[in-house]
Design an enzyme around this catalytic site. Sequence first.
Site, PDB file in Angstrom:
ATOM      1  N   HIS A  42       0.771  -1.233   0.000  1.00 21.88           N
ATOM      2  CA  HIS A  42       0.000   0.000   0.000  1.00 21.88           C
ATOM      3  C   HIS A  42       0.811   1.296   0.000  1.00 21.88           C
ATOM      4  CE1 HIS A  42      -3.479  -2.494   0.404  1.00 21.88           C
ATOM      5  NE2 HIS A  42      -3.030  -3.014   1.534  1.00 21.88           N
ATOM      6  N   LYS A  65      -3.664 -10.322  -8.026  1.00 31.47           N
ATOM      7  CA  LYS A  65      -4.581  -9.744  -7.047  1.00 31.47           C
ATOM      8  C   LYS A  65      -5.641  -8.934  -7.793  1.00 31.47           C
ATOM      9  CE  LYS A  65      -4.488  -7.099  -2.736  1.00 31.47           C
ATOM     10  NZ  LYS A  65      -3.656  -6.292  -1.832  1.00 31.47           N
ATOM     11  N   ASN A  66      -6.911  -9.073  -7.385  1.00 31.24           N
ATOM     12  CA  ASN A  66      -8.012  -8.418  -8.101  1.00 31.24           C
ATOM     13  C   ASN A  66      -7.955  -6.900  -8.045  1.00 31.24           C
ATOM     14  OD1 ASN A  66      -9.187 -10.777  -8.984  1.00 31.24           O
ATOM     15  ND2 ASN A  66     -10.460 -10.995  -7.167  1.00 31.24           N
ATOM     16  N   GLN A  67      -7.585  -6.361  -6.895  1.00 32.31           N
ATOM     17  CA  GLN A  67      -7.512  -4.907  -6.756  1.00 32.31           C
ATOM     18  C   GLN A  67      -6.574  -4.553  -5.619  1.00 32.31           C
ATOM     19  OE1 GLN A  67     -11.303  -3.209  -5.802  1.00 32.31           O
ATOM     20  NE2 GLN A  67     -11.806  -4.797  -4.316  1.00 32.31           N
ATOM     21  N   ASN A  68      -6.096  -3.339  -5.657  1.00 30.38           N
ATOM     22  CA  ASN A  68      -5.181  -2.872  -4.621  1.00 30.38           C
ATOM     23  C   ASN A  68      -5.164  -1.350  -4.638  1.00 30.38           C
ATOM     24  OD1 ASN A  68      -3.074  -3.737  -2.623  1.00 30.38           O
ATOM     25  ND2 ASN A  68      -1.849  -2.349  -3.861  1.00 30.38           N
ATOM     26  N   THR A  69      -4.966  -0.773  -3.459  1.00 31.18           N
ATOM     27  CA  THR A  69      -4.870   0.678  -3.352  1.00 31.18           C
ATOM     28  C   THR A  69      -3.500   1.064  -2.824  1.00 31.18           C
ATOM     29  OG1 THR A  69      -7.240   0.862  -2.951  1.00 31.18           O
ATOM     30  CG2 THR A  69      -5.869   2.743  -2.304  1.00 31.18           C
ATOM     31  N   HIS A 155      -3.075  -3.257   8.039  1.00 34.74           N
ATOM     32  CA  HIS A 155      -4.160  -3.552   7.094  1.00 34.74           C
ATOM     33  C   HIS A 155      -4.835  -2.254   6.667  1.00 34.74           C
ATOM     34  CE1 HIS A 155      -7.738  -5.369   5.357  1.00 34.74           C
ATOM     35  NE2 HIS A 155      -8.497  -4.706   6.206  1.00 34.74           N
TER      36      HIS A 155
END
Length: 160
Positions: A42, A65-69, A155
């Site tokens: 992140h 991975k489907n998505q990440n910020t 997290h």
Amino acid sequence: MVPKLFTSPICLLLLLGLMGVEGSLHAKPGQFTWAQWFEIQHINMTSGQCTNAMLVINNYQRRCKNQNTFLLTTFADVVHVCGNPSMPCPSNTSLNNCHHSGVQVPLIHCNLTTPSQNISNCKYTQTTANKFYIVACNNSDPVRDPPQYPVVPVHLDRVI
């Protein structure tokens, strides 16, 4: 011929397989602490483009991975957020170790558009925004995390 629910070996294998998949989606690579893995996922956007930046994360997890910020801020600034008042985590209200950023930060959200079994072929689109965020924080690993940070982010719970 319909297998009996939960008594069929096939149903049991499917259930265990699904649980294993769900568990692996949130697992961190063993060589990292939770804080180190948070920073990789992140904070450390190694490239300005999601497709390239996500390759680093995907290489560790051996999947796309489907998505990440990515938060476009420093690890130290996110650690500072851990000092904000505790609140229930939006993703799991039984946990009370979340903290609201209090200020908006620039971020890049990566979304998988072309999945592939070969992680080098996964493609992502990206969206930029300025948003607040909520992080979960825990005590640091006294051996492997930087000693100047007794409490660290582990997290990214929500972006708002």
